[in-house]
Enzyme design. Structure first.
Site, mmCIF file in Angstrom:
data_model
loop_
_atom_site.group_PDB
_atom_site.id
_atom_site.type_symbol
_atom_site.label_atom_id
_atom_site.label_comp_id
_atom_site.label_asym_id
_atom_site.label_seq_id
_atom_site.Cartn_x
_atom_site.Cartn_y
_atom_site.Cartn_z
ATOM 1 N N HIS A 71 0.825 -1.208 0.000
ATOM 2 C CA HIS A 71 0.000 0.000 0.000
ATOM 3 C C HIS A 71 0.862 1.261 0.000
ATOM 4 O O HIS A 71 0.414 2.318 0.437
ATOM 5 C CB HIS A 71 -0.939 0.001 1.207
ATOM 6 N N HIS A 72 2.085 1.156 -0.517
ATOM 7 C CA HIS A 72 2.913 2.363 -0.607
ATOM 8 C C HIS A 72 2.320 3.333 -1.632
ATOM 9 O O HIS A 72 2.614 4.527 -1.604
ATOM 10 C CB HIS A 72 4.354 2.010 -0.983
ATOM 11 N N LYS A 77 -3.299 -2.741 -7.541
ATOM 12 C CA LYS A 77 -3.698 -3.116 -8.901
ATOM 13 C C LYS A 77 -3.177 -4.498 -9.228
ATOM 14 O O LYS A 77 -2.041 -4.828 -8.899
ATOM 15 C CB LYS A 77 -3.101 -2.103 -9.900
ATOM 16 N N LYS A 101 6.583 -4.376 -10.605
ATOM 17 C CA LYS A 101 6.317 -4.045 -12.000
ATOM 18 C C LYS A 101 5.830 -2.609 -12.141
ATOM 19 O O LYS A 101 6.310 -1.850 -13.001
ATOM 20 C CB LYS A 101 5.268 -5.014 -12.549
ATOM 21 N N LYS A 113 -3.210 -9.055 -6.497
ATOM 22 C CA LYS A 113 -3.530 -10.150 -7.417
ATOM 23 C C LYS A 113 -4.704 -10.926 -6.856
ATOM 24 O O LYS A 113 -4.918 -10.973 -5.636
ATOM 25 C CB LYS A 113 -2.337 -11.089 -7.583
ATOM 26 N N SER A 370 -3.743 -0.440 -18.527
ATOM 27 C CA SER A 370 -4.784 -0.427 -17.494
ATOM 28 C C SER A 370 -4.764 0.900 -16.737
ATOM 29 O O SER A 370 -5.820 1.431 -16.366
ATOM 30 C CB SER A 370 -4.580 -1.585 -16.522
#
Length: 478
Positions: A71-72, A77, A101, A113, A370
């Site tokens: 949660h930095h 996503k 990534k 994920k 995205s």
């Protein structure tokens, strides 16, 4: 410099542990606090749940996961995959890779994920819709989805259809939410998806390969010429990523000499026509038996070991291991899939002089586009809609002025080329190309600057540095 041979990995592949070991290797090139590095590696939230669905007159229990790794940055996503081999370790590893990534390509998300342990081929469309909507409800109940919280996307076994079901379910349970469609990406265009998202990951892999082979110095060390012209490529996987990777590599000048799928592999030194192979598989259910193939292999793994310059594993993880890496003849591995090469296999391949374009960079095209879709959903305006006609009219006025002052006359084709304003697809592809080009050379330059043995380690160094700065800016670490 720490050589690849000095890195010790466990004999049994554990995906999340593999990712953590890569971070540990990269940490040797940084001076970050040990506690901060531990926080960077750890998964912040792991949600495993199960729910029943009715199938005929009986019930079946479905297992689902959603992992928010970091949660930095907010929101988190990451895709949702449907597969019989989905497990918690895999979802944790993929969530972690998403964190790194996003940092590598400078997309402002934390990693996440999701997964559902099913084989979608065993379910009707109605049953898949029921499973997807119920999965979404579970995420909503625990606040694991939302445009500012956690934004899923397609992955292995899912696509636009499933993302549409997720979006509709979220809209139903959040009436009046202005940004609700930003809760998920990879949606159909009709549901405010974005042009170019379907092929984005494969296009990104092709850009990554093109940039790698464009560096003459690096190619000379491999005994190859610079550029993609004449390069022989084997693709593993003819799904969305593999198909579009092959398509764009062919456009860039490469020759696809092999395809590998779960039912087997085919190979031809002269190369294949992509659409002929794809249509053959669509008609027969298999790539085997294709008339223009010189070699057929019922064991798909043999297809990876044939003569080529570039190997693109674009299927699942752990496809290249210490057991088969010695038989891989490619000089470049471009990881279209997540984690297709085990750490020990990667170390061996690099020690033998090969180059691995790491997954966390190579397949970042999907999350990049995205991000563009998410921005489109939050702004409620399609890219190019506001300025395209203005740009075209301005360009026409400039051409008219040039013609009137110089006496030159442009042909209709020239006028059309110069006057054209950018469409949403062209802007998306331009943004994706710029992202992949800049990110590759950033990783490569860092590799040479710090005398790092591999692009993967350099990519992890770049990622953890950026994530560490985010945490320090939050005031958590001095």
């Amino acid at each position: 410099m720490t050589k690849a041979s000095e890195v010790v990995f466990s004999e049994e592949p554990h995906f999340f542990n593999d990712v953590c070991q890569y971070v540990d290797q990269a940490a040797k090139y940084s001076n970050h606090d040990a506690g901060l590095l531990h926080q960077i590696k750890a998964c912040n939230s792991i949600y495993h749940f199960q729910f029943p669905i009715r199938r005929g007159n009986s019930f079946e229990i479905i297992h689902g996961w959603r992992v928010e790794h970091s949660h930095h940055m907010s929101p988190t996503k990451g895709g949702i995959r449907y597969s019989e081999i989905v497990n918690e370790d895999e979802v944790m590893a993929l969530a972690a890779l998403m964190t790194y990534k996003c940092a590598i390509v400078n997309v402002p998300f934390g990693g996440a994920k999701g997964g559902i342990k099913i084989n979608p081929k065993n379910y009707t469309i109605a049953e898949l819709e029921n499973i997807t909507r119920r999965y979404t409800v579970e995420l909503i109940k625990k606040n694991f989805i939302g445009p500012g919280i956690d934004v899923p996307a397609p992955d292995y076994g899912t696509g636009e259809r499933e993302m549409a079901w997720i979006a509709d379910t979220y809209l139903t349970m959040n009436p009046g939410s202005l940004d609700a469609l930003g809760c998920v990406t990879g949606k159909p265009i009709a549901l405010h998806g974005i042009a170019g998202r379907r092929e984005a990951t494969g296009r990104g892999v092709a850009y990554a390969v093109r940039e790698c082979v464009s560096v003459a110095e690096d190619m000379k060390a491999l005994g190859l010429s610079a550029g993609l012209d004449g390069k022989r490529v084997i693709i593993q996987g003819l799904g969305n990523v593999g198909y579009h990777t092959a398509k764009f590599l062919i456009e860039f000048g490469a020759t696809i000499v092999g395809f590998c799928e779960f039912e087997g592999a085919i190979y031809s030194k002269e190369g294949f026509d992509l659409d002929e192979v794809f249509n053959h598989r669509k008609e027969t259910g298999s790539i085997l038996g294709f008339s223009k193939s010189q070699k057929d292999f019922t064991d798909s793994a043999e297809g990876l070991e044939q003569e080529c310059d570039i190997l693109v594993p674009a299927a699942l993880e752990n496809q290249i291991t210490e057991k088969n890496v010695g038989r891989i003849k490619a000089k470049i591995i471009a990881e279209g899939a997540n984690g297709p090469t085990t750490p020990q296999a990667a170390a061996t391949f690099i020690e033998n002089g090969g180059i691995i374009i790491p997954d966390m960079y190579a397949n970042a095209g999907g999350v990049t586009v995205s991000y563009f879709e998410w921005l489109k959903n939050l702004s409620h305006v399609a890219f190019g809609r506001m300025g395209r006609r203005y740009d075209e009219n301005s360009n026409i006025n400039i051409m008219n002025l040039i013609e009137s002052t110089t006496g030159a006359t442009l042909t209709p084709a020239q006028r059309s080329l110069v006057s054209k304003g950018a469409s949403e697809l062209e802007l998306v592809n331009s943004g994706l190309e710029d992202t992949m080009v800049r990110s590759y050379h950033e990783i490569r330059e860092l590799k040479h600057k710090k005398n790092i043995d591999s692009l993967r380690t350099a990519a992890f160094v770049a990622a953890i540095d950026k994530i560490a700065i985010s945490y320090m800016n939050m005031g958590i670490w001095p």
